[in-house]
Design a protein around this motif. Structure first.
Motif, PDB file in Angstrom:
ATOM      1  N   ASP A   1       0.832  -1.210   0.000  1.00 16.96           N
ATOM      2  CA  ASP A   1       0.000   0.000   0.000  1.00 16.96           C
ATOM      3  C   ASP A   1       0.868   1.261   0.000  1.00 16.96           C
ATOM      4  O   ASP A   1       0.531   2.251  -0.673  1.00 16.96           O
ATOM      5  N   TRP A   2       1.978   1.234   0.734  1.00 18.95           N
ATOM      6  CA  TRP A   2       2.844   2.402   0.768  1.00 18.95           C
ATOM      7  C   TRP A   2       3.487   2.646  -0.595  1.00 18.95           C
ATOM      8  O   TRP A   2       3.604   3.792  -1.038  1.00 18.95           O
ATOM      9  N   LEU A   3       3.885   1.580  -1.277  1.00 22.17           N
ATOM     10  CA  LEU A   3       4.470   1.728  -2.610  1.00 22.17           C
ATOM     11  C   LEU A   3       3.438   2.257  -3.610  1.00 22.17           C
ATOM     12  O   LEU A   3       3.759   3.099  -4.465  1.00 22.17           O
ATOM     13  N   ASP A   4       2.197   1.772  -3.518  1.00 23.54           N
ATOM     14  CA  ASP A   4       1.155   2.283  -4.413  1.00 23.54           C
ATOM     15  C   ASP A   4       0.899   3.766  -4.168  1.00 23.54           C
ATOM     16  O   ASP A   4       0.729   4.556  -5.123  1.00 23.54           O
ATOM     17  N   LYS A   5       0.870   4.170  -2.903  1.00 27.02           N
ATOM     18  CA  LYS A   5       0.664   5.584  -2.583  1.00 27.02           C
ATOM     19  C   LYS A   5       1.838   6.423  -3.079  1.00 27.02           C
ATOM     20  O   LYS A   5       1.638   7.530  -3.623  1.00 27.02           O
ATOM     21  N   TRP A   6       3.058   5.909  -2.944  1.00 25.25           N
ATOM     22  CA  TRP A   6       4.221   6.652  -3.417  1.00 25.25           C
ATOM     23  C   TRP A   6       4.178   6.804  -4.941  1.00 25.25           C
ATOM     24  O   TRP A   6       4.533   7.857  -5.468  1.00 25.25           O
ATOM     25  N   ASN A   7       3.766   5.760  -5.639  1.00 24.71           N
ATOM     26  CA  ASN A   7       3.678   5.836  -7.102  1.00 24.71           C
ATOM     27  C   ASN A   7       2.680   6.903  -7.547  1.00 24.71           C
ATOM     28  O   ASN A   7       2.927   7.633  -8.526  1.00 24.71           O
ATOM     29  N   ARG A   8       1.554   7.027  -6.833  1.00 23.86           N
ATOM     30  CA  ARG A   8       0.530   7.993  -7.217  1.00 23.86           C
ATOM     31  C   ARG A   8       0.940   9.421  -6.879  1.00 23.86           C
ATOM     32  O   ARG A   8       0.743  10.336  -7.694  1.00 23.86           O
ATOM     33  N   GLU A   9       1.524   9.614  -5.685  1.00 22.74           N
ATOM     34  CA  GLU A   9       1.778  10.967  -5.211  1.00 22.74           C
ATOM     35  C   GLU A   9       3.151  11.505  -5.593  1.00 22.74           C
ATOM     36  O   GLU A   9       3.302  12.717  -5.753  1.00 22.74           O
ATOM     37  N   VAL A  10       4.136  10.665  -5.746  1.00 24.93           N
ATOM     38  CA  VAL A  10       5.503  11.125  -5.995  1.00 24.93           C
ATOM     39  C   VAL A  10       6.002  10.671  -7.361  1.00 24.93           C
ATOM     40  O   VAL A  10       6.434  11.493  -8.196  1.00 24.93           O
ATOM     41  N   GLY A  11       5.967   9.392  -7.627  1.00 27.29           N
ATOM     42  CA  GLY A  11       6.581   8.864  -8.839  1.00 27.29           C
ATOM     43  C   GLY A  11       5.872   9.250 -10.124  1.00 27.29           C
ATOM     44  O   GLY A  11       6.521   9.431 -11.168  1.00 27.29           O
TER      45      GLY A  11
ATOM     46  N   ASP B   1       7.095  12.284 -12.472  1.00 25.09           N
ATOM     47  CA  ASP B   1       8.245  12.179 -13.368  1.00 25.09           C
ATOM     48  C   ASP B   1       8.276  10.860 -14.135  1.00 25.09           C
ATOM     49  O   ASP B   1       9.308  10.502 -14.713  1.00 25.09           O
ATOM     50  N   GLY B   2       7.169  10.132 -14.142  1.00 23.64           N
ATOM     51  CA  GLY B   2       7.119   8.872 -14.878  1.00 23.64           C
ATOM     52  C   GLY B   2       7.890   7.743 -14.213  1.00 23.64           C
ATOM     53  O   GLY B   2       8.321   6.800 -14.891  1.00 23.64           O
ATOM     54  N   VAL B   3       8.040   7.796 -12.879  1.00 36.19           N
ATOM     55  CA  VAL B   3       8.745   6.748 -12.131  1.00 36.19           C
ATOM     56  C   VAL B   3       7.710   5.847 -11.460  1.00 36.19           C
ATOM     57  O   VAL B   3       6.733   6.343 -10.878  1.00 36.19           O
ATOM     58  N   HIS B   4       7.948   4.549 -11.555  1.00 37.62           N
ATOM     59  CA  HIS B   4       7.006   3.585 -10.971  1.00 37.62           C
ATOM     60  C   HIS B   4       7.801   2.458 -10.321  1.00 37.62           C
ATOM     61  O   HIS B   4       8.678   1.861 -10.959  1.00 37.62           O
ATOM     62  N   ILE B   5       7.496   2.184  -9.047  1.00 33.65           N
ATOM     63  CA  ILE B   5       8.127   1.076  -8.325  1.00 33.65           C
ATOM     64  C   ILE B   5       7.166  -0.103  -8.343  1.00 33.65           C
ATOM     65  O   ILE B   5       6.041  -0.008  -7.843  1.00 33.65           O
TER      66      ILE B   5
ATOM     67  N   ILE C   1      11.546   3.615 -15.176  1.00 32.74           N
ATOM     68  CA  ILE C   1      11.806   5.002 -15.566  1.00 32.74           C
ATOM     69  C   ILE C   1      11.676   5.114 -17.079  1.00 32.74           C
ATOM     70  O   ILE C   1      11.705   4.094 -17.784  1.00 32.74           O
ATOM     71  N   PRO C   2      11.523   6.330 -17.614  1.00 39.07           N
ATOM     72  CA  PRO C   2      11.554   6.481 -19.075  1.00 39.07           C
ATOM     73  C   PRO C   2      12.896   6.014 -19.638  1.00 39.07           C
ATOM     74  O   PRO C   2      13.932   6.106 -18.973  1.00 39.07           O
ATOM     75  N   ASP C   3      12.874   5.500 -20.846  1.00 37.19           N
ATOM     76  CA  ASP C   3      14.075   4.950 -21.472  1.00 37.19           C
ATOM     77  C   ASP C   3      15.166   6.018 -21.545  1.00 37.19           C
ATOM     78  O   ASP C   3      15.007   7.042 -22.215  1.00 37.19           O
ATOM     79  N   PRO C   4      16.307   5.806 -20.867  1.00 36.84           N
ATOM     80  CA  PRO C   4      17.385   6.800 -20.924  1.00 36.84           C
ATOM     81  C   PRO C   4      18.225   6.716 -22.191  1.00 36.84           C
ATOM     82  O   PRO C   4      19.178   7.491 -22.340  1.00 36.84           O
ATOM     83  N   LYS C   5      17.916   5.782 -23.085  1.00 38.19           N
ATOM     84  CA  LYS C   5      18.612   5.633 -24.365  1.00 38.19           C
ATOM     85  C   LYS C   5      20.094   5.295 -24.183  1.00 38.19           C
ATOM     86  O   LYS C   5      20.959   5.802 -24.891  1.00 38.19           O
ATOM     87  N   VAL C   6      20.391   4.426 -23.217  1.00 40.22           N
ATOM     88  CA  VAL C   6      21.748   3.930 -23.051  1.00 40.22           C
ATOM     89  C   VAL C   6      21.682   2.413 -23.023  1.00 40.22           C
ATOM     90  O   VAL C   6      20.651   1.818 -22.712  1.00 40.22           O
ATOM     91  N   GLY C   7      22.794   1.796 -23.372  1.00 41.93           N
ATOM     92  CA  GLY C   7      22.854   0.345 -23.396  1.00 41.93           C
ATOM     93  C   GLY C   7      24.252  -0.107 -23.724  1.00 41.93           C
ATOM     94  O   GLY C   7      25.223   0.650 -23.606  1.00 41.93           O
ATOM     95  N   ILE C   8      24.378  -1.349 -24.167  1.00 34.49           N
ATOM     96  CA  ILE C   8      25.664  -1.917 -24.522  1.00 34.49           C
ATOM     97  C   ILE C   8      25.963  -1.615 -25.979  1.00 34.49           C
ATOM     98  O   ILE C   8      25.138  -1.860 -26.862  1.00 34.49           O
ATOM     99  N   ILE C   9      27.145  -1.073 -26.233  1.00 34.56           N
ATOM    100  CA  ILE C   9      27.593  -0.801 -27.597  1.00 34.56           C
ATOM    101  C   ILE C   9      28.481  -1.951 -28.052  1.00 34.56           C
ATOM    102  O   ILE C   9      29.538  -2.189 -27.479  1.00 34.56           O
TER     103      ILE C   9
END
Length: 258
Positions: A198-208, A211-215, A230-238
């Protein structure tokens, strides 16, 4: 004549009293004489003394090249191997396994995986590392990240503490009722875990959500990791190698059809 007879008898008695030299002494004296006169002996075999020092493993001997050109020490090699960029790196953005493949979120979001920290409570309670992945900045600031980890860890330690009074009572009631006490959800550990969810769900609604952050729920990862979306930061293995032909292994021309 009597004196000669007596002298011969004494000589015979002294010869009887003399004992022959031991073989070890003879061998050492003979070897010393031979070495002193003839030098080193080519036919003598050297002694082999068993060593008490074992060889290091190949993983410890192998070194990771550094920028200075000198091979790093054992501790530096282990740290470099652990922090090498890849799926084991704390900042590595994983493909989102919690959404359907081909969906919009699957293509536009990534997962930062916070691993278990076994140094906090061992295997008594699932706790997570507070090592801050800098890839979360500025979406999830370091102070807020540590607050989330501290809150989750504290609740999980209380829930899984095997020596707490509530857990001892729940264990006794479960044994008496044939575990029906746990089946109806009356145990204290389940109320603690629901409180965490429940605390994680509340944090996702009120804080995350700002900025598009979801736990994601810890039940989805079996409490083995804390997945932060998080939104795709466009980094990976080259990859340094060129593109291989379809149906072939990298850097080879061997494929299923060849």
């Amino acid at each position: 004549m009597s004196e000669q007879a007596e002298h011969s008898n004494n000589g015979t008695q002294e010869e009887k009293d003399l004992r022959s030299p031991e073989r070890a002494h003879l061998a050492q004296d003979t070897l010393a004489d031979r070495q002193g006169s003839l030098g080193p002996l080519h036919g003598d075999r050297p002694r082999h003394i068993p060593s008490q020092i074992s060889l290091r493993s190949q993983s410890q001997i192998a070194s990771i090249p550094s920028n200075t050109g000198a091979p790093p020490t054992g501790g530096e090699a282990e740290v470099a191997e652990e922090l090498a960029w890849g799926p084991a790196h704390p900042c590595y953005p994983h493909v989102n396994p919690h959404v359907p493949i081909g969906s919009h979120e699957y293509l536009t979001t990534r997962i930062i995986r916070i691993r278990r920290d076994w140094m906090v409570k061992g295997d008594l309670a699932p706790t997570f590392s507070n090592l801050y992945p800098e890839i979360l900045d500025p979406l999830l600031p370091e102070q807020e990240f540590r607050r989330v980890i501290a809150t989750v860890n504290d609740e999980l330690i209380k829930a899984f503490d095997p020596f707490s009074f509530r857990n001892l009572v729940d264990g006794a009631l479960g044994l008496v009722t044939g575990w029906l006490w746990e089946d109806i959800g009356a145990s204290g550990i389940k109320s603690h875990l629901r409180r965490v969810e429940d605390w994680l769900d509340k944090w996702n609604r009120e804080v995350g959500a700002k900025d598009g952050v979801h736990i994601w729920s810890l039940r989805r990862t079996a409490y083995m990791s804390l997945d932060i979306q998080i939104p795709d930061p466009k980094v990976g293995i080259i990859h340094s190698e060129g593109v291989s032909l379809p149906g072939t292994r990298p850097s080879s021309g061997v494929g299923l059809g060849f």
